[in-house]
Design an enzyme around this catalytic site. Structure first.
Site, PDB file in Angstrom:
ATOM      1  N   HIS A   1     -31.522 -25.583  44.804  1.00 50.78           N
ATOM      2  CA  HIS A   1     -30.741 -24.280  44.310  1.00 50.78           C
ATOM      3  C   HIS A   1     -29.797 -24.410  45.387  1.00 50.78           C
ATOM      4  CE1 HIS A   1     -27.599 -22.294  41.860  1.00 50.78           C
ATOM      5  NE2 HIS A   1     -27.264 -21.777  43.006  1.00 50.78           N
ATOM      6  N   CYS A   2     -28.526 -25.021  45.730  1.00 57.41           N
ATOM      7  CA  CYS A   2     -27.572 -25.051  47.006  1.00 57.41           C
ATOM      8  C   CYS A   2     -26.504 -24.596  46.458  1.00 57.41           C
ATOM      9  CB  CYS A   2     -27.139 -26.893  47.105  1.00 57.41           C
ATOM     10  SG  CYS A   2     -26.090 -26.772  48.714  1.00 57.41           S
ATOM     11  N   PRO A   3     -26.413 -23.614  47.479  1.00 56.41           N
ATOM     12  CA  PRO A   3     -24.611 -22.689  47.294  1.00 56.41           C
ATOM     13  C   PRO A   3     -23.776 -23.060  47.586  1.00 56.41           C
ATOM     14  CG  PRO A   3     -26.186 -21.589  48.862  1.00 56.41           C
ATOM     15  CD  PRO A   3     -27.226 -23.197  48.369  1.00 56.41           C
TER      16      PRO A   3
END
Length: 391
Positions: A178-180
């Site tokens: 999960h890439c912020p």
């Protein structure tokens, strides 16, 4: 955003994105799918646009006149491409695996319960101590054995390479991370765009830094350094922003280039699923760097499995979650059944009696107690990418 469940019940037809159980936000009638952490994504987009605007405001016109007209044109093309692949990564379905509906979850629970009871009875007949095993299924892909874990949130056995994202609250196929910075999960359906974003942003930062330094040098040679800073005050700002951005972006691009050439994910690399000193080889690898690169980046985009703009039927709603701006509220299976009922019959919610609705909702919420089981499944080696959620 997901609407209030009570309003959904009275609204007649309902689209699936309006009752989507994950922590996602939807725009444009479900066409755009976002995660809850969109603030950093907006900051990333703003930083790219603001830096590009500074370059086009000062240096682009000067380099057009003094160096070559193609310099600002090439910068504009790169900026547009970076923004497009960023938005495509952040605003689409990363490969969410649908949750089991109430009927599917109940049938799977009954199957697992029956299998577990048989094992317990057999152990009692043989006077043996029986320990309930974890919920697993074993699959063999190209000679490599995998254990598929059961997701207690989605009520499914996750396919190989899938994982449940704690931020989005969804099981994602070929989960990478999960890439912020893009505000979304990176999975099977948006990984190629994520990789293109990192690669193109690396070249774009190098280009902006090089052209800004070139503009400073040309102005300093012609008029002196002080005059160059006076006429181009934003040139060093663009060069510094691009310089500091390169270190992180180029490192990520290089790391993901290694993953692409190996046909691995970040999740698999961190967990050490396929180690070089281990006999367990990567069954998803096509054999070489070029073959893996073509498969991952140039391969066809799989279709979305959630059909977020489809109409809700009585079999589609596992749970309801609504965001009222202050926090998420999970509705019971009673409301879920009412939504499905109103979607298939526009005026049924108003005409049905309270007793009938109560009986249907009570039956829908009765789920057997969770048990454990283990089962072995073999997947054909001819096309390992065609597996779906039938597991």
């Amino acid at each position: 955003m997901v609407r209030d469940p009570e309003k959904v019940v009275l609204s007649g037809k309902v689209r699936k994105w309006e009752v989507f159980p994950g922590r996602n936000r939807f725009c444009c009638d479900g066409r755009i799918m976002l995660s809850t952490q969109t603030g950093i994504f907006y900051f990333t987009l703003f930083l790219i646009i603001a830096t590009s605007a500074c370059f086009f405001a000062i240096d682009a016109h000067y380099l057009w006149r003094e160096l070559n007209p193609s310099v600002p044109i090439l910068a504009a093309v790169q900026c547009l491409f970076v923004a497009v692949v960023l938005c495509r990564t952040a605003c689409g379905d990363p490969g969410v695996i649908p949750r089991a509906n109430p009927a599917e979850a109940a049938a799977l629970e009954r199957k697992i319960t029956n299998e577990t009871n048989e094992l317990i009875n057999e152990a009692k007949r043989n006077n043996r101590t029986y320990t309930v095993p974890p919920r697993l299924r074993e699959v063999t892909i190209n000679g490599t054995q995998f254990k598929l874990k059961y997701c207690y949130t989605c009520k499914i056995f996750r396919p190989p390479r899938a994982s449940h994202c704690s931020v989005c609250d969804n099981c994602v196929d070929r989960f990478d991370h999960h890439c912020p910075w893009v505000g979304n999960c990176v999975g099977r359906r948006n990984y190629k765009y994520f990789y293109l974003f990192l690669s193109s942003l690396t070249f774009y930062c190098l280009y902006l830094m090089g052209m800004s330094v070139t503009a400073i040098v040309l102005r300093s040679t012609a008029e002196g350094f002080s005059a160059a800073m006076a006429k181009g005050p934003l040139s060093p700002v663009v060069a510094l922003v691009a310089f500091f951005s390169i270190w992180s972006v180029a490192g990520l691009a290089g790391f993901h280039t290694y993953l692409v050439c190996s046909n691995m994910t970040t999740n698999e690399d961190i967990k050490g699923t396929f180690k070089r000193n281990d006999d367990r080889k990567n069954p998803f690898s096509s054999g070489g760097c070029c073959q893996n690169f073509i498969e991952v980046i140039c391969g066809p985009l799989p279709p979305s499995l959630i059909d977020r703009r489809g109409w809700v039927s009585e079999h589609d709603v596992p749970t309801l979650q609504a965001d009222n701006g202050f926090g998420r509220t999970t509705a019971s299976a009673t409301v879920a059944r009412n939504v499905a009922y109103s979607a298939s019959n526009h005026n049924a919610a108003a005409s049905a009696s309270n007793d009938t609705m109560s009986e249907n909702n009570t039956a829908a919420t009765q789920v057997p107690k969770q048990q454990n089981s283990s089962e072995t499944v073999h997947i054909s080696n001819s096309n390992i990418n065609t597996y779906k959620t039938f597991l």
